[in-house]
Motif scaffolding. Sequence first.
Motif, PDB file in Angstrom:
ATOM      1  N   LYS A   1       0.818  -1.221   0.000  1.00  0.00           N
ATOM      2  CA  LYS A   1       0.000   0.000   0.000  1.00  0.00           C
ATOM      3  C   LYS A   1       0.847   1.264   0.000  1.00  0.00           C
ATOM      4  O   LYS A   1       0.549   2.215  -0.734  1.00  0.00           O
ATOM      5  CB  LYS A   1      -0.931   0.018   1.225  1.00  0.00           C
ATOM      6  CG  LYS A   1      -1.668   1.359   1.357  1.00  0.00           C
ATOM      7  CD  LYS A   1      -2.707   1.392   2.443  1.00  0.00           C
ATOM      8  CE  LYS A   1      -3.355   2.778   2.489  1.00  0.00           C
ATOM      9  NZ  LYS A   1      -4.469   2.858   3.452  1.00  0.00           N
TER      10      LYS A   1
ATOM     11  N   GLU B   1      -9.266  -5.470   2.413  1.00  0.00           N
ATOM     12  CA  GLU B   1      -8.812  -4.450   1.474  1.00  0.00           C
ATOM     13  C   GLU B   1      -8.436  -3.189   2.243  1.00  0.00           C
ATOM     14  O   GLU B   1      -9.238  -2.652   3.011  1.00  0.00           O
ATOM     15  CB  GLU B   1      -9.925  -4.136   0.460  1.00  0.00           C
ATOM     16  CG  GLU B   1      -9.536  -3.122  -0.595  1.00  0.00           C
ATOM     17  CD  GLU B   1      -8.272  -3.515  -1.349  1.00  0.00           C
ATOM     18  OE1 GLU B   1      -7.335  -2.691  -1.359  1.00  0.00           O
ATOM     19  OE2 GLU B   1      -8.237  -4.627  -1.897  1.00  0.00           O
ATOM     20  N   ILE B   2      -7.214  -2.708   2.076  1.00  0.00           N
ATOM     21  CA  ILE B   2      -6.770  -1.498   2.774  1.00  0.00           C
ATOM     22  C   ILE B   2      -6.413  -0.381   1.806  1.00  0.00           C
ATOM     23  O   ILE B   2      -5.952   0.683   2.223  1.00  0.00           O
ATOM     24  CB  ILE B   2      -5.573  -1.790   3.702  1.00  0.00           C
ATOM     25  CG1 ILE B   2      -4.391  -2.381   2.927  1.00  0.00           C
ATOM     26  CG2 ILE B   2      -5.995  -2.710   4.850  1.00  0.00           C
ATOM     27  CD1 ILE B   2      -3.125  -2.528   3.757  1.00  0.00           C
TER      28      ILE B   2
ATOM     29  N   THR C   1      -5.614  -4.977  10.957  1.00  0.00           N
ATOM     30  CA  THR C   1      -6.714  -5.388  10.076  1.00  0.00           C
ATOM     31  C   THR C   1      -6.310  -6.598   9.238  1.00  0.00           C
ATOM     32  O   THR C   1      -7.059  -7.580   9.135  1.00  0.00           O
ATOM     33  CB  THR C   1      -7.114  -4.221   9.148  1.00  0.00           C
ATOM     34  OG1 THR C   1      -7.560  -3.117   9.943  1.00  0.00           O
ATOM     35  CG2 THR C   1      -8.236  -4.639   8.204  1.00  0.00           C
TER      36      THR C   1
ATOM     37  N   ASP D   1      -3.776   8.522   6.160  1.00  0.00           N
ATOM     38  CA  ASP D   1      -2.916   7.363   5.936  1.00  0.00           C
ATOM     39  C   ASP D   1      -1.704   7.681   5.071  1.00  0.00           C
ATOM     40  O   ASP D   1      -1.018   6.780   4.597  1.00  0.00           O
ATOM     41  CB  ASP D   1      -3.710   6.210   5.323  1.00  0.00           C
ATOM     42  CG  ASP D   1      -4.325   6.559   3.972  1.00  0.00           C
ATOM     43  OD1 ASP D   1      -4.283   7.742   3.585  1.00  0.00           O
ATOM     44  OD2 ASP D   1      -4.835   5.635   3.299  1.00  0.00           O
TER      45      ASP D   1
ATOM     46  N   TYR E   1      -3.150   0.437  12.448  1.00  0.00           N
ATOM     47  CA  TYR E   1      -4.533   0.007  12.196  1.00  0.00           C
ATOM     48  C   TYR E   1      -4.599  -0.952  11.008  1.00  0.00           C
ATOM     49  O   TYR E   1      -5.264  -1.997  11.063  1.00  0.00           O
ATOM     50  CB  TYR E   1      -5.411   1.236  11.942  1.00  0.00           C
ATOM     51  CG  TYR E   1      -6.778   0.917  11.376  1.00  0.00           C
ATOM     52  CD1 TYR E   1      -7.766   0.325  12.175  1.00  0.00           C
ATOM     53  CD2 TYR E   1      -7.081   1.175  10.041  1.00  0.00           C
ATOM     54  CE1 TYR E   1      -9.011   0.022  11.652  1.00  0.00           C
ATOM     55  CE2 TYR E   1      -8.318   0.871   9.514  1.00  0.00           C
ATOM     56  CZ  TYR E   1      -9.278   0.293  10.325  1.00  0.00           C
ATOM     57  OH  TYR E   1     -10.504  -0.021   9.807  1.00  0.00           O
ATOM     58  N   GLU E   2      -3.884  -0.622   9.939  1.00  0.00           N
ATOM     59  CA  GLU E   2      -3.890  -1.470   8.745  1.00  0.00           C
ATOM     60  C   GLU E   2      -3.231  -2.818   9.029  1.00  0.00           C
ATOM     61  O   GLU E   2      -3.712  -3.867   8.559  1.00  0.00           O
ATOM     62  CB  GLU E   2      -3.180  -0.750   7.604  1.00  0.00           C
ATOM     63  CG  GLU E   2      -3.911   0.493   7.133  1.00  0.00           C
ATOM     64  CD  GLU E   2      -3.042   1.444   6.327  1.00  0.00           C
ATOM     65  OE1 GLU E   2      -3.572   2.463   5.848  1.00  0.00           O
ATOM     66  OE2 GLU E   2      -1.826   1.177   6.184  1.00  0.00           O
TER      67      GLU E   2
END
Length: 423
Positions: free
Chosen positions: A47, A151-152, A143, A271, A139-140
């Motif tokens: 990401k 899905e991030i 998750t 983010d 957080y991601e």
Amino acid sequence: MRRKLLFGERMLLGDGTEPFNAVIPFRLRGTFKEEDIQYALSRLQDKHPWLRALIHHDENNIPWFEVLENHLPIPIRIVPRKGEDDWQEESRKEWQTLFRYGEQPLLRFIWIKGEEVSDMLFSFHHCLCDGGSAVAFLYEFLTILDHPSAEIGVENPILGIHDVVPEAILTSRSQKLKAKVIGRVAATAIKCIPVGKKAVERQNDYLIHWKFDKEISKELISYCKSQEVTVNTFLSVVLLQAFKKVRGASAFNKVSCPVDIRRFAPQIKKDHIFAFGLMIVVSSDDKMSFSDNLWMTQESVERKTSKLNPYITMMVMESAHDALKNFTKLLKHGKSSNDCMFSNLGRIEIPHQYKEFTLETIFSPSVIGPLGNTTTMVTSTFNGEMDFSFVGSEGYLPYSEALAIRDEVIQTVKEQLDPISVL
């Protein structure tokens, strides 16, 4: 993909010989596999391009973030969990461990492995990002660790000042001139300020940690609402009073407070991996009561915050890269002029309960570097509990005085909340 480091990032990076690292620790109840942790970290890198980046210098010795096609994974270091405070020892280790930024990513992961409970730490170079960014990728990570196919999204990274400052301001002749003039004046002034030949000897670094339980945390927030002040202002005044009481004439009556640039520059998303920050300084008045100081400080904070301009600040700094060496020297060798840096991350909006594990707590991040006074207090609130990390170095603030300041902070908070608890 590559971009030049901005002025602030270059300042935090330094010459690569001294660490400037931040750590965000957290505690999970559950069982985990290393391959699942590595997969979650790889998804973070998928990401966020800058989590895959190394730093290389060009022929003019200018550093660049550079994302290589075959990127390296985020390294994982595993240690056995022996006690509740292992994360503090590992935090201190990470402060002192250099990032070999030309060879490895600017992010490391430490797993303090227990049978039922594990403490985990993200350690990152401060030139990579700030605490807000760290909370976002935490957080991601959680998750994905809980639900690997979640899905991030994909970050559209900031590639330079043009992605932050609106084009109309960046290309404005008057704004460019203003930034250049302010930058030149500042650079000249910095060059003229006398500094010592040697930096202050930091000596031993330390971390002091404490929490307020849910009841006290709730009362503190209610008190601030009743006084029409922010939690940040309340704690700043408490901290100033504690330094004055413990240090007496040695106290500076100044606390530096970072202000999240995202409040003023909507181009920077929650983010985004980004390290640029704004700053205000708060002081109190010894002749005023605690309540009067609260209101006076709140007015001062609002006035100073309203004058912050992230766009012109960035333009000024980007016009002054040639002054970086003198500015860094001033920070390292100049006399300290403030008591402490105080950062309040506020409420961390990350779930407590997951399908596969429980996030028992998030400890407030800690950060320490070579640019002057290391004394820093960071607070955050997770699952209703306010958490504090107080970092310092013996050469700036003796450990015994830091403990006394902690005790004063706790006592003052409880004294102010006592009327509420009585009611």
